[in-house]
Scaffold this motif. Sequence first.
Motif, PDB file in Angstrom:
ATOM      1  N   UNK A 548       0.834  -1.202   0.000  1.00 47.55           N
ATOM      2  CA  UNK A 548       0.000   0.000   0.000  1.00 47.55           C
ATOM      3  C   UNK A 548       0.874   1.260   0.000  1.00 47.55           C
ATOM      4  N   UNK A 549       1.930   1.259   0.830  1.00 48.53           N
ATOM      5  CA  UNK A 549       2.788   2.444   0.943  1.00 48.53           C
ATOM      6  C   UNK A 549       3.543   2.722  -0.356  1.00 48.53           C
ATOM      7  N   UNK A 550       4.019   1.660  -0.997  1.00 47.80           N
ATOM      8  CA  UNK A 550       4.801   1.863  -2.224  1.00 47.80           C
ATOM      9  C   UNK A 550       3.874   2.196  -3.389  1.00 47.80           C
ATOM     10  N   UNK A 551       2.777   1.469  -3.467  1.00 55.18           N
ATOM     11  CA  UNK A 551       1.873   1.629  -4.612  1.00 55.18           C
ATOM     12  C   UNK A 551       1.085   2.947  -4.532  1.00 55.18           C
ATOM     13  N   UNK A 552       0.561   3.246  -3.351  1.00 52.15           N
ATOM     14  CA  UNK A 552      -0.356   4.386  -3.238  1.00 52.15           C
ATOM     15  C   UNK A 552       0.234   5.611  -2.549  1.00 52.15           C
ATOM     16  N   UNK A 553       1.386   5.435  -1.865  1.00 50.36           N
ATOM     17  CA  UNK A 553       1.924   6.556  -1.096  1.00 50.36           C
ATOM     18  C   UNK A 553       2.550   7.626  -1.973  1.00 50.36           C
ATOM     19  N   UNK A 554       2.719   8.800  -1.397  1.00 53.96           N
ATOM     20  CA  UNK A 554       3.370   9.909  -2.126  1.00 53.96           C
ATOM     21  C   UNK A 554       4.346  10.593  -1.178  1.00 53.96           C
ATOM     22  N   UNK A 555       5.381  11.203  -1.727  1.00 51.07           N
ATOM     23  CA  UNK A 555       6.330  11.933  -0.895  1.00 51.07           C
ATOM     24  C   UNK A 555       7.134  10.984  -0.022  1.00 51.07           C
ATOM     25  N   UNK A 556       7.826  11.513   0.954  1.00 50.17           N
ATOM     26  CA  UNK A 556       8.686  10.680   1.801  1.00 50.17           C
ATOM     27  C   UNK A 556       7.865   9.865   2.805  1.00 50.17           C
ATOM     28  N   UNK A 557       8.008   8.548   2.711  1.00 53.65           N
ATOM     29  CA  UNK A 557       7.303   7.636   3.613  1.00 53.65           C
ATOM     30  C   UNK A 557       8.328   6.842   4.418  1.00 53.65           C
ATOM     31  N   UNK A 558       7.963   6.470   5.636  1.00 49.37           N
ATOM     32  CA  UNK A 558       8.870   5.678   6.476  1.00 49.37           C
ATOM     33  C   UNK A 558       8.114   4.479   7.034  1.00 49.37           C
ATOM     34  N   UNK A 559       8.689   3.290   6.892  1.00 46.82           N
ATOM     35  CA  UNK A 559       8.137   2.113   7.561  1.00 46.82           C
ATOM     36  C   UNK A 559       9.210   1.593   8.517  1.00 46.82           C
ATOM     37  N   UNK A 560       8.864   1.536   9.785  1.00 48.64           N
ATOM     38  CA  UNK A 560       9.821   1.041  10.773  1.00 48.64           C
ATOM     39  C   UNK A 560       9.492  -0.420  11.074  1.00 48.64           C
ATOM     40  N   UNK A 561      10.391  -1.309  10.719  1.00 44.24           N
ATOM     41  CA  UNK A 561      10.174  -2.735  10.965  1.00 44.24           C
ATOM     42  C   UNK A 561      10.864  -3.089  12.282  1.00 44.24           C
ATOM     43  N   UNK A 562      10.049  -3.371  13.293  1.00 44.02           N
ATOM     44  CA  UNK A 562      10.605  -3.591  14.634  1.00 44.02           C
ATOM     45  C   UNK A 562      10.662  -5.070  14.991  1.00 44.02           C
ATOM     46  N   UNK A 563      11.833  -5.567  15.223  1.00 44.79           N
ATOM     47  CA  UNK A 563      12.013  -6.938  15.702  1.00 44.79           C
ATOM     48  C   UNK A 563      13.480  -7.068  16.146  1.00 44.79           C
ATOM     49  N   UNK A 564      13.689  -7.527  17.365  1.00 45.77           N
ATOM     50  CA  UNK A 564      15.052  -7.584  17.893  1.00 45.77           C
ATOM     51  C   UNK A 564      15.910  -8.596  17.146  1.00 45.77           C
TER      52      UNK A 564
END
Lengths: 645, 201
Positions: A548-564
């Motif tokens: 969704x973020x890559x296909x529909x997003x615009x401008x600078x987007x951030x996805x934080x993938x949290x896992x130790x």
Amino acid sequence: MSILDYKDGSVNLLMGNEAIARGAVEAGVRVAAGYPGTPSSEIIENLAAVAGKAGLYVEWSVNEKVSLEVAAAGSFAGLRSMCVMKQNGVNVASDFLLHLGLSGTRAGMVLVPCDDPGAISSVNEGESRHFARLLELPLIEPGNFQEAIDMIKWAFELSEKIRNVVVVRSVTRLSHASGNVKVGTLPKNNDTPVFKYDGNLLDALNGPVITAPVPFKHRQQQEKLKAVAEIFETSEFNTYTGPENPELLIITSSACSLYSLEAVNVLELDKRVGVLKLGTTYPLPEKLVKKHVASAKKILFVEEVQPFLEDLTKIAAAAWEDVGVKKYHGKYDASIPTVNELNPDIVIAALTKILGIDYRPVPEDYEKKGTILSFTGAPNREVTFCPGCPHRASFWSIHNVLTLQGKGGFVCGDIGCYTIGILGAGFNTLKTTHSMGSGLGIASGFGKLRGLGMKQDAVAVCGDSTFFHSIIPALVNAVHVKSDMMLIVFDNKGTAMTGFQPHPGTETDAMGAKVNALNIESICRAIGADVHVSDPFDITGTQDKLFDLIENGKGPRVLIMQQSCALSPEKKGKNKYVMNVDESLCRGENCGCDRFCTKIFRCPGLVWNRDKSVSMIDSVICTGCGVCKNICPAGAIKSEEVKAC
Amino acid sequence: MLKDPYNIIITGVGGQGNVMAARIVGNMLALQGFYVTIGETFGASQRGGSVMSHLRVSKKTVWSPQMPKGKADLIVALEPIESLRVLAQYGNSETAVISNTRPVYPVGVICGDLKYPTMDELNASLLQLCSKIYFIDATEKAIQLGNPILSNVIMIGAAAGLNVVPMEESDFEKIMSVSLPPEKMKINMEGFKLGKSMTSS
């Protein structure tokens, strides 16, 4: 056992980095700072472990430049200080280092860069030696483990003599090697730091610490260097081993001196070849070098990567009218390679070629047989992510989404374990890799190429420590210029690659004290990016969000993938699940997935049982993260939660 | 000691505890008054890649942390095929090899692109390059003792059992007790002795 526990005067087997740390404590260091990077990290770690007991302040700083500034504050306030980093860290710190050399220091200040010729744990083989020359600072290089401790102590004295930074350069084969070291005594030192600034502008000890007036300060710095050159002429760390008038003289330094001595020993050339090991390499002790050059007919420079000693010697030799004509061997006649690290065999090869000696370590047919047997009998071992590593799952999701999308989207990489996302282990997802923080800077640029007609999506990845180190300015840039791109932060809760050092996002500092943990999500939001969070072990959820973020997003987007990280103290040795494969459900070769689990996903804990034609779990290796349960289309991989006892 | 320097390579796969094993052996020999130099490979290569530690043992001086080709006297392989890889590069016909029998499969093998040799095939390859070969089922024995991590201690014991360098049980105990809590000492001593019994004649 800490570096304080060695009894005064006792001989111990110490790693080069431990020797450097112990030497610093013996010298009375009070402030030490650095940024983690192989092969340098254990120096700060060893100092941090004894900080309370030895009365030190030790810091893992946000990046190398800040660490040098933190250490400088110690020196300015009258405390001996040290700063530690890997080779490319010096590039990051070099702007401040240029100015620091000009302003000068007060209490002894030592910079320890640890170079990695051959890029054993790096993505470059940059060199710190050349910075010493470029920035006009004294450079010394330990040639063995005892010198690692002794030269650090001397470096502090030298720094105080000239009131400037002294660079003590180590390399992987010294920092990450061990040898017998006689330790010295530990001092009692509890001076109170005071910064004096009331003196006049030119008062080096009581005035403000500034670089102006520049020509005056610059001349002063160069005078200091001249004084150092004189001291270097008689330094006990420059040693010569060999006959009085050798046929060939090797000029070398650092770990290369051990390779040189070994080569001379293997070829039994001790009556023909001499080894001049320089501990003080910049400025070059010209009189000493001249004396030795004069004694030999042929000279061979044994040093790693670019010519340094060779250039300095040849420049000096232009004025040596009385030494006669010499034949010089080194980088320029290709006797010694200009890339990769050296070893005794490379020096042996150079010596046999120059002196016309025939030498084979083993008979020719043995060597041939060995090459063929190891090629056919020992399958290649490609570097991969650890079992249970969140990066494997993260890259799988990114790879899947970009492939599904089919628009030629790509990922700009950064520096950490996840750099091996270039390889099959990360599904060959990364398409650029440079310095720390560069992935996002490049993606920010790609994102603006949309305006020029570019159709591909640009994604950047970085780790949590890298985020603080140098991603933030690039994110500010991307948000400011409204770049169309996406940053994915692999937040595995520590500086994992180098051994889990804390960073500004962690709750404890190097010394174990509670500190302010900065929140990556809040920072990204405050900068103005569109921020989302996911757990990479939730593969479906992560992929939906990512798509969704890559296909529909615009401008600078951030996805934080949290896992130790699987090796983090909270996870290591504590399996969450016991995994097993239900052989009645695994369809083996007949599965429509084409053995996805072992052919594509490739976790070392999940192996293909050739005899039974099913997948199986290697229980010795599996860390029980449970991710593979979600990738099997037949539901054959089962997990059972480990109950806490 | 038969030779000076006596050259040992401990090899394995990242994550197996190679560095720790080398340091234990190095510390034991340092207690005997030897100059010991250990050159280690770790960092990026740790991630599932081949790793090795070079140990140079001498009464005379410090030696290079990288040993020259063809000069290994003893190879201790915590992972079987690493013995062959290292022997081909650093061994000679007189080199002794002690190898664990438990494989850690490379990803190329896991995905089916490459084939992992059987222990018989590996033995046949090794025999073409040297004659003193000891296969030790260290990981299986360690699991029987209660923890696969003990396999390295069994392998160190096996090296001591060859009696080529003075690796004393009492020194092993001294070194281990620096870092291990007393309750773990018993099982580690057992592992060392077990390994030793597997190679000593």
